[in-house]
Design an enzyme around this catalytic site. Sequence first.
Site, PDB file in Angstrom:
ATOM      1  N   GLU A 108      49.227  32.184  44.695  1.00 14.45           N
ATOM      2  CA  GLU A 108      48.756  32.179  43.310  1.00 14.45           C
ATOM      3  C   GLU A 108      49.630  33.054  42.421  1.00 14.45           C
ATOM      4  OE1 GLU A 108      44.561  32.990  43.189  1.00 14.45           O
ATOM      5  OE2 GLU A 108      44.552  33.499  41.055  1.00 14.45           O
ATOM      6  N   ASP A 142      47.552  36.176  46.196  1.00 15.47           N
ATOM      7  CA  ASP A 142      47.624  36.200  44.729  1.00 15.47           C
ATOM      8  C   ASP A 142      48.498  37.382  44.313  1.00 15.47           C
ATOM      9  OD1 ASP A 142      47.259  36.092  41.993  1.00 15.47           O
ATOM     10  OD2 ASP A 142      45.070  36.340  42.047  1.00 15.47           O
ATOM     11  N   LYS A 191      41.306  35.430  50.218  1.00 10.82           N
ATOM     12  CA  LYS A 191      42.493  35.564  49.353  1.00 10.82           C
ATOM     13  C   LYS A 191      42.871  37.034  49.360  1.00 10.82           C
ATOM     14  CE  LYS A 191      42.786  35.751  44.323  1.00 10.82           C
ATOM     15  NZ  LYS A 191      42.451  35.060  43.051  1.00 10.82           N
ATOM     16  N   LYS A 201      39.659  29.533  35.015  1.00 14.06           N
ATOM     17  CA  LYS A 201      38.713  30.589  34.631  1.00 14.06           C
ATOM     18  C   LYS A 201      38.313  30.298  33.200  1.00 14.06           C
ATOM     19  CE  LYS A 201      40.853  34.272  37.377  1.00 14.06           C
ATOM     20  NZ  LYS A 201      41.785  35.415  37.354  1.00 14.06           N
ATOM     21  N   LYS A 229      45.370  40.059  47.758  1.00 18.36           N
ATOM     22  CA  LYS A 229      46.265  40.417  46.664  1.00 18.36           C
ATOM     23  C   LYS A 229      47.549  40.994  47.252  1.00 18.36           C
ATOM     24  CE  LYS A 229      43.538  39.704  43.070  1.00 18.36           C
ATOM     25  NZ  LYS A 229      43.910  38.832  41.941  1.00 18.36           N
ATOM     26  N   SER A 237      38.041  37.448  47.271  1.00 16.94           N
ATOM     27  CA  SER A 237      39.349  37.941  46.839  1.00 16.94           C
ATOM     28  C   SER A 237      39.425  39.421  47.202  1.00 16.94           C
ATOM     29  CB  SER A 237      39.481  37.740  45.325  1.00 16.94           C
ATOM     30  OG  SER A 237      40.642  38.375  44.835  1.00 16.94           O
ATOM     31  N   ASP A 294      47.414  30.754  37.666  1.00 15.60           N
ATOM     32  CA  ASP A 294      46.236  31.400  37.079  1.00 15.60           C
ATOM     33  C   ASP A 294      46.637  31.816  35.657  1.00 15.60           C
ATOM     34  OD1 ASP A 294      44.219  33.175  36.321  1.00 15.60           O
ATOM     35  OD2 ASP A 294      44.212  34.361  38.141  1.00 15.60           O
ATOM     36  N   GLY A 334      37.740  34.040  39.432  1.00 15.12           N
ATOM     37  CA  GLY A 334      36.726  35.022  39.062  1.00 15.12           C
ATOM     38  C   GLY A 334      37.349  36.208  38.375  1.00 15.12           C
TER      39      GLY A 334
HETATM   40  O1  OSB Z   1      43.841  37.174  39.471  1.00 11.75           O
HETATM   41  O2  OSB Z   1      42.191  36.150  40.230  1.00 11.75           O
HETATM   42  C1  OSB Z   1      42.649  37.153  39.694  1.00 11.75           C
HETATM   43  C2  OSB Z   1      39.931  39.812  39.308  1.00 11.75           C
HETATM   44  C3  OSB Z   1      40.256  40.341  38.082  1.00 11.75           C
HETATM   45  C4  OSB Z   1      41.368  39.860  37.427  1.00 11.75           C
HETATM   46  C5  OSB Z   1      42.141  38.839  38.002  1.00 11.75           C
HETATM   47  C6  OSB Z   1      41.802  38.302  39.225  1.00 11.75           C
HETATM   48  C7  OSB Z   1      40.696  38.830  39.903  1.00 11.75           C
HETATM   49  C8  OSB Z   1      40.294  38.399  41.229  1.00 11.75           C
HETATM   50  C9  OSB Z   1      38.865  38.665  41.641  1.00 11.75           C
HETATM   51  O3  OSB Z   1      41.039  37.918  42.045  1.00 11.75           O
HETATM   52  C10 OSB Z   1      38.033  37.453  41.712  1.00 11.75           C
HETATM   53  C11 OSB Z   1      36.569  37.774  41.821  1.00 11.75           C
HETATM   54  O4  OSB Z   1      36.092  37.964  42.922  1.00 11.75           O
HETATM   55  O5  OSB Z   1      35.891  37.838  40.761  1.00 11.75           O
HETATM   56 MG    MG Z   2      44.665  35.327  40.068  1.00 10.42          MG
END
Ligand code: OSB
Ligand code: MG
Length: 368
Positions: free
Chosen positions: A213, A188, A161, A262, A163, A135, A238, A290
């Site tokens: 996402e 995301d 992925k 999660k 952001k 991510s 999510d 994550g």
């Molecule tokens: O939205 O998935 C998310 C990290 C912190 C809070 C929200 C998210 C995330 C990530 C990182 O996308 C995922 C990871 O590599 O732990």
């Molecule tokens: Mg997310």
Amino acid sequence: MRIERIELHHISMRLKNTFITSFGEELDRECVLVRAFSDGQEGWGECVASREPGFSYETVETAWHILRDFFIPAILNRPISHPRDLKQRLQAFKGHPLARAGLEMALWDLRGKLDGKCLRALLGGEKHRVPVGVSVGIQENPEAMIERVGEYLHNGYNRIKIKIKPGADLEVVRAVRDCYPNINLQVDANAAYTLRDTTLFKDLDSLGLSMIEQPLAEDDLIDHAELQGQINTPLCLDESIRNRRHAGQAIAIKACKVINIKSGRVGGLSEAMEIHDLSIGEGIPVWCGGMLETGIGRAANLALASLPGFTFPGDISATDRYYDPDIAEPRFTLNSDSTIDVPDKPGLGVDVIHDELERVTLKVEVLT
Ligand code: OSB
Ligand code: MG
């Protein structure tokens, strides 16, 4: 088991790079570790609340308060045979899933160590290695994003992925897609948009993304259903899915075609498994999200992702993508097929490195 003592540890871990999302920036990742003692064993759990209420309303401080004053007193010195009984034990209390999940994880680690079983086996997981991706936080400009994505592809991640947020979306996604026409790419938004942005999602729809996402607000399943009806790219939820009921309702009204699970967000691994089972029954694929976990939470994510319904790669990258050093060992490394091995030692299957833990600890409280 009878939990005779619990310690809370507030830690702060320096990430390799500032992680930028639509809700904020993080360089020093704070969280709460839960250490529970029973019958000569200790179990560790990671509560993924962070310093600010950005992803969730919970923070390190609220989690500490709720754990110390309500959740922990409900289990200390009162027999509890299995982590899945925690839900019932805490049923008088509302909310605070991240705090719940951190405590439950310590009980899973303990249960596994007391029974000599790894968490994967306790959960009924099958895979011994799980597909993973990375991510990537928001970058300064599209060129920087292309470069960062290139580094992760070079490291061996075969699912990316990125952001997005208003002002850093279509142009950057298009640039990455133009540069890497065939990669498995998803985005995301962390709830940064509304239905007024529908044209953006129609434009993204032509870029061959495997999913989008959480485009819209956490509490807006109806608008997600409206948006999903207008585009072909699967929406993945999510933040919106905080329990099994939300998952069932989202699927029923076609608010998503994929679910990111999660354990923190849904109040623990027990609820995560229920969402997994429900999704399998409904034909909805899931994957493991994550929260920039330390080796403790990462071990739990790997065990969860070993369940059969976790078909898409998880946001579970190798340790060196986040922390060096980490507070637990062994470190997780990426296999050449973009998978990570699921731990197979009892409990979470990781050991805390006490010197490292001490170095990153801001505060400890002992409850007996
Ligand atoms: O939205 O998935 C998310 C990290 C912190 C809070 C929200 C998210 C995330 C990530 C990182 O996308 C995922 C990871 O590599 O732990
Ligand atoms: Mg997310």
